[in-house]
Enzyme design. Structure first.
Site, PDB file in Angstrom:
ATOM      1  N   ASN A 175      -3.796  12.201  17.736  1.00  0.00           N
ATOM      2  CA  ASN A 175      -4.814  11.624  16.855  1.00  0.00           C
ATOM      3  C   ASN A 175      -6.173  11.527  17.564  1.00  0.00           C
ATOM      4  O   ASN A 175      -7.211  11.736  16.946  1.00  0.00           O
ATOM      5  CB  ASN A 175      -4.388  10.235  16.355  1.00  0.00           C
ATOM      6  CG  ASN A 175      -3.294  10.285  15.305  1.00  0.00           C
ATOM      7  OD1 ASN A 175      -2.734   9.265  14.925  1.00  0.00           O
ATOM      8  ND2 ASN A 175      -2.948  11.470  14.825  1.00  0.00           N
TER       9      ASN A 175
ATOM     10  N   GLY B 253       0.833  -1.202   0.000  1.00  0.00           N
ATOM     11  CA  GLY B 253       0.000   0.000   0.000  1.00  0.00           C
ATOM     12  C   GLY B 253       0.862   1.245   0.000  1.00  0.00           C
ATOM     13  O   GLY B 253       1.962   1.251  -0.560  1.00  0.00           O
TER      14      GLY B 253
ATOM     15  N   LYS C 101       1.716  10.585  19.633  1.00  0.00           N
ATOM     16  CA  LYS C 101       1.006  10.627  18.346  1.00  0.00           C
ATOM     17  C   LYS C 101      -0.429  10.127  18.535  1.00  0.00           C
ATOM     18  O   LYS C 101      -1.374  10.698  17.977  1.00  0.00           O
ATOM     19  CB  LYS C 101       1.775   9.765  17.331  1.00  0.00           C
ATOM     20  CG  LYS C 101       1.125   9.625  15.969  1.00  0.00           C
ATOM     21  CD  LYS C 101       1.780  10.521  14.947  1.00  0.00           C
ATOM     22  CE  LYS C 101       1.063  10.590  13.615  1.00  0.00           C
ATOM     23  NZ  LYS C 101       1.052   9.359  12.861  1.00  0.00           N
TER      24      LYS C 101
ATOM     25  N   LEU D  49       2.518   3.269   2.466  1.00  0.00           N
ATOM     26  CA  LEU D  49       3.844   3.330   3.089  1.00  0.00           C
ATOM     27  C   LEU D  49       4.755   2.200   2.622  1.00  0.00           C
ATOM     28  O   LEU D  49       5.963   2.411   2.433  1.00  0.00           O
ATOM     29  CB  LEU D  49       3.729   3.288   4.620  1.00  0.00           C
ATOM     30  CG  LEU D  49       3.378   4.573   5.340  1.00  0.00           C
ATOM     31  CD1 LEU D  49       3.781   4.491   6.805  1.00  0.00           C
ATOM     32  CD2 LEU D  49       4.018   5.803   4.726  1.00  0.00           C
TER      33      LEU D  49
HETATM   34  P1  NAD Z   1      -2.575   0.960   2.960  1.00  0.00           P
HETATM   35  O1  NAD Z   1      -3.980   0.514   3.192  1.00  0.00           O
HETATM   36  O2  NAD Z   1      -2.295   1.925   1.861  1.00  0.00           O
HETATM   37  O3  NAD Z   1      -1.646  -0.315   2.699  1.00  0.00           O
HETATM   38  C1  NAD Z   1      -1.745  -1.487   3.429  1.00  0.00           C
HETATM   39  C2  NAD Z   1      -1.495  -2.648   2.471  1.00  0.00           C
HETATM   40  O4  NAD Z   1      -1.329  -3.851   3.231  1.00  0.00           O
HETATM   41  C3  NAD Z   1      -2.659  -2.893   1.494  1.00  0.00           C
HETATM   42  O5  NAD Z   1      -2.138  -2.967   0.186  1.00  0.00           O
HETATM   43  C4  NAD Z   1      -3.207  -4.250   1.940  1.00  0.00           C
HETATM   44  O6  NAD Z   1      -3.759  -5.006   0.881  1.00  0.00           O
HETATM   45  C5  NAD Z   1      -1.936  -4.883   2.481  1.00  0.00           C
HETATM   46  N1  NAD Z   1      -2.174  -6.047   3.362  1.00  0.00           N
HETATM   47  C6  NAD Z   1      -2.991  -6.129   4.429  1.00  0.00           C
HETATM   48  N2  NAD Z   1      -2.949  -7.372   4.943  1.00  0.00           N
HETATM   49  C7  NAD Z   1      -2.102  -8.093   4.169  1.00  0.00           C
HETATM   50  C8  NAD Z   1      -1.656  -9.455   4.179  1.00  0.00           C
HETATM   51  N3  NAD Z   1      -2.096 -10.321   5.086  1.00  0.00           N
HETATM   52  N4  NAD Z   1      -0.779  -9.844   3.226  1.00  0.00           N
HETATM   53  C9  NAD Z   1      -0.331  -8.968   2.272  1.00  0.00           C
HETATM   54  N5  NAD Z   1      -0.725  -7.672   2.205  1.00  0.00           N
HETATM   55  C10 NAD Z   1      -1.596  -7.248   3.153  1.00  0.00           C
HETATM   56  O7  NAD Z   1      -2.054   1.517   4.358  1.00  0.00           O
HETATM   57  P2  NAD Z   1      -0.972   2.671   4.626  1.00  0.00           P
HETATM   58  O8  NAD Z   1      -1.600   3.987   4.384  1.00  0.00           O
HETATM   59  O9  NAD Z   1       0.309   2.330   3.947  1.00  0.00           O
HETATM   60  O10 NAD Z   1      -0.824   2.538   6.205  1.00  0.00           O
HETATM   61  C11 NAD Z   1      -0.036   1.541   6.840  1.00  0.00           C
HETATM   62  C12 NAD Z   1       0.162   1.981   8.288  1.00  0.00           C
HETATM   63  O11 NAD Z   1       0.968   3.161   8.278  1.00  0.00           O
HETATM   64  C13 NAD Z   1      -1.156   2.376   8.993  1.00  0.00           C
HETATM   65  O12 NAD Z   1      -1.134   1.989  10.327  1.00  0.00           O
HETATM   66  C14 NAD Z   1      -1.173   3.894   8.872  1.00  0.00           C
HETATM   67  O13 NAD Z   1      -1.914   4.540   9.903  1.00  0.00           O
HETATM   68  C15 NAD Z   1       0.314   4.210   8.987  1.00  0.00           C
HETATM   69  N6  NAD Z   1       0.696   5.497   8.373  1.00  0.00           N
HETATM   70  C16 NAD Z   1       0.344   5.779   7.090  1.00  0.00           C
HETATM   71  C17 NAD Z   1       0.744   6.984   6.524  1.00  0.00           C
HETATM   72  C18 NAD Z   1       0.381   7.348   5.092  1.00  0.00           C
HETATM   73  O14 NAD Z   1       0.660   8.485   4.675  1.00  0.00           O
HETATM   74  N7  NAD Z   1      -0.213   6.472   4.304  1.00  0.00           N
HETATM   75  C19 NAD Z   1       1.503   7.893   7.281  1.00  0.00           C
HETATM   76  C20 NAD Z   1       1.857   7.561   8.587  1.00  0.00           C
HETATM   77  C21 NAD Z   1       1.443   6.354   9.127  1.00  0.00           C
HETATM   78  O1  KPL Z   2      -1.545  12.507  12.197  1.00  0.00           O
HETATM   79  C1  KPL Z   2      -2.532  13.154  11.936  1.00  0.00           C
HETATM   80  C2  KPL Z   2      -3.621  12.445  11.205  1.00  0.00           C
HETATM   81  O2  KPL Z   2      -4.387  13.072  10.479  1.00  0.00           O
HETATM   82  O3  KPL Z   2      -3.686  11.211  11.363  1.00  0.00           O
HETATM   83  C3  KPL Z   2      -2.642  14.588  12.389  1.00  0.00           C
HETATM   84  C4  KPL Z   2      -2.347  15.507  11.243  1.00  0.00           C
HETATM   85  C5  KPL Z   2      -1.629  14.841  13.505  1.00  0.00           C
HETATM   86  C6  KPL Z   2      -3.997  14.894  12.944  1.00  0.00           C
HETATM   87  O4  KPL Z   2      -4.273  14.118  14.049  1.00  0.00           O
END
Ligand code: NAD
Ligand code: KPL
Length: 305
Positions: free
Chosen positions: A188, A11, A184, A13
């Site tokens: 949130n 996905g 964090k 990240l």
């Molecule tokens: P996402 O939904 O974009 O990606 C997750 C991926 O994992 C999906 O492609 C899903 O199909 C895959 N997946 C789930 N279970 C699986 C399995 N059993 N086998 C193989 N693949 C599997 O999620 P994301 O936005 O990348 O977020 C990941 C984590 O990072 C979350 O906890 C999110 O809160 C945190 N996060 C995300 C961001 C961001 O900008 N996207 C920023 C900071 C923190």
């Molecule tokens: O991390 C965030 C989020 O949207 O998940 C901020 C910007 C800190 C708001 O809680």
């Protein structure tokens, strides 16, 4: 020969990390759920990272979770609610030599993963980088940030942090990663649910200062009484600062709901309320907020766990 980075979760990240590691010439393999996903991935030709409007495709090799090869380093890049099942799907490939890097937001999933694979070293991460998917196997790098990594059980930094430096992934080893994760989580909890319930951008909470202040007071009390006093320091002021700095943004939970995606409520507000109950700390407004959010998600037909 460098250790291979296995990335589970193609996905936002996961792709952001896999493509930058691959670009630096480091060995990376993408772990996919099953043969069908693997075939779809292979047909696409690789992972695409869109940065400053420029899209570049990286042919990172893929494999399924069921593959028998051992995994020495696993970047777990799925959502918090999928983490335990995802690590279970590769448990047969892990050993005492394996290190896991857990990118999940919130708290609760890290312990669930560590209990599943007690022999492996679990390193927790907290990231302020931002990315979103704009197509299959395609991710847009939306916000530069920082990733803090740490191991609550073992303060020594792993040597592979050099790989992150080589890949241009801004990071820092943190001796107090739990404080960062709690801080964090508190931010949130004070911001995200209210933006969903008031249907507003983060800046819209300037009209709801009283509710924000009440939540901050309960969160600070909870942090102080559950052994995380450093995460409570000046929380209201930081929440206010974040609301102002991100006034034009929608919170991640707001975006999940708007896109009809499951939220990570159980690992944010749900975790805070569960810990409050365990420690006998009264948190009526957090609990009320959790209930209101659950009703709201139920009404929208979205999972509320
Ligand atoms: P996402 O939904 O974009 O990606 C997750 C991926 O994992 C999906 O492609 C899903 O199909 C895959 N997946 C789930 N279970 C699986 C399995 N059993 N086998 C193989 N693949 C599997 O999620 P994301 O936005 O990348 O977020 C990941 C984590 O990072 C979350 O906890 C999110 O809160 C945190 N996060 C995300 C961001 C961001 O900008 N996207 C920023 C900071 C923190
Ligand atoms: O991390 C965030 C989020 O949207 O998940 C901020 C910007 C800190 C708001 O809680």
């Amino acid at each position: 020969m460098s250790t291979t980075w296995h990335v589970l979760g193609a996905g936002s990240l996961g792709t952001l990390w896999a493509t930058r590691l691959a670009r630096a010439g480091l060995p990376v393999r993408l772990v996919l759920r099953n043969e069908q996903r693997l075939q779809a991935y292979r047909a696409s030709g690789g992972l695409t990272l869109v940065e400053q409007g420029q899209a570049l495709c990286y042919p990172v090799p893929g494999e399924t979770a069921q593959s028998p090869e051992p995994i020495k380093r696993l970047l777990l890049a799925c959502k918090a609610y999928d983490a335990e099942a995802a690590v279970a799907s590769v448990a047969h490939r892990l050993s005492a030599e394996t290190e896991l890097i857990l990118l999940q937001n919130g708290l609760g999933s890290q312990d669930a993963v560590a209990n599943r694979v007690p022999l492996a070293r679990c390193i927790c991460a907290s990231s302020t980088e931002g990315a979103f998917r704009d197509g299959d196997w395609r991710v847009v790098f939306a916000g530069h940030g920082y990733t803090w990594l740490g191991d609550p059980a073992h303060p020594v930094a792993p040597v592979w942090l050099d790989d992150l430096g080589a890949a241009g992934i801004p990071h820092e080893w943190s001796a107090d990663i739990l404080t960062r994760l709690w801080r964090k989580l508190a931010l949130n909890c004070a911001i995200n649910p209210l933006t969903v319930l008031h249907h507003c951008k983060n800046g819209g909470l300037q009209e709801h200062r009283c509710e924000v202040a009440t939540l901050c007071a309960e969160l600070s009390d909870l942090l102080e009484r559950c052994g995380q006093p450093a995460a409570a320091e000046d929380l209201p002021a930081e929440v206010e600062r974040v609301i102002q700095a991100t006034a034009h943004n929608y919170s991640s939970m707001y975006q999940d709901v708007a896109n009809q995606r499951r939220t990570e409520i159980s690992y944010l507000l749900g975790h805070a309320c569960a810990v409050a109950q365990r420690h006998g700390v009264a948190a009526p407004h957090l609990e009320q907020m959790r209930q209101r959010l659950i009703v709201h998600l139920d009404n929208l037909g979205l999972p509320s766990d």
